[in-house]
Design an enzyme around this catalytic site. Structure first.
Site: not given
Ligand code: GRF
Length: 193
Positions: A18, A109
């Site tokens: 995402s 994060h």
């Molecule tokens: C996110 O929640 C980010 O904060 C963490 O990993 C997740 C990745 O989500 N580091 P996506 O794959 O970008 O939806």
């Protein structure tokens, strides 16, 4: 003519993609003045692969094994990028990559740093810790990446309220909406510097 800067995205095996898609959308509509030149994933067949290919992104598979050559292979896949964005990558980056992109690697994060970061703090665990701590606010942080977990300077932070009845999942969704905005802002900032 000014060269269009290029971004490398590094995802982990559980990434939904995402943040990758939010960054791709911002490159497409001009909020970010850059293009994504590569998305590096540790294996093929990840759910985000379909999203990447539908968006015309260049997905390159860089397996974690053999470990001894992983750093070099990843650095090679990212060669030529101006800025690297980790999204869902839960490991420490190998020295070869850290050395090739000093102060040019960002991570997102899903919690406020430094309190809700560090080794093992990823995914729903972060939101569960926030709820267990009984704090009234959470959020997300985009920070520079170094050789320690969640330790580099924070460039952008966005906050959300923790609501009564929140579960790790409901809080995580509220934070994720802000992640997409925070990442675009941080990339804009980083590309200006
Ligand atoms: C996110 O929640 C980010 O904060 C963490 O990993 C997740 C990745 O989500 N580091 P996506 O794959 O970008 O939806």
């Amino acid at each position: 003519m000014k060269r269009l800067q290029s971004l490398g995205i590094v995802v982990g095996p559980k990434g939904r993609g995402s943040n990758m898609m939010a960054i791709a959308a911002a490159c497409d509509d001009g909020r970010i003045d850059a293009k994504i030149s590569v998305v590096a994933a540790p294996k093929s067949g990840l759910p985000l692969a379909g999203r990447a290919s539908a968006a015309g992104l260049n997905l390159v598979v860089v397996p974690y094994v053999p470990e001894s050559t992983y750093g070099l292979r990843l650095a090679e896949a990212l060669e030529g990028c101006d800025l690297i964005c980790l999204a869902g990558y839960t490991r420490l980056l190998p020295d070869e990559v850290l050395g090739a992109f000093p102060e040019r690697i960002l991570n997102i994060h899903p919690g406020l740093l430094p309190r809700f970061g560090g080794q093992g703090m990823f995914g729903l665990r972060v939101h569960a810790e926030v709820l267990a701590a009984g704090v009234t606010e959470s959020g997300c942080s985009v920070h520079l990446v170094n050789e320690r977990y969640d330790d580099g300077r924070v460039l952008v932070e966005k906050r959300v309220p923790v609501l009564p009845g929140d579960t790790p999942e409901s809080l995580g969704e509220r934070v994720l909406e802000q992640e997409h905005l925070a990442y675009v802002e941080a990339i804009q900032l980083a590309l200006r510097n």
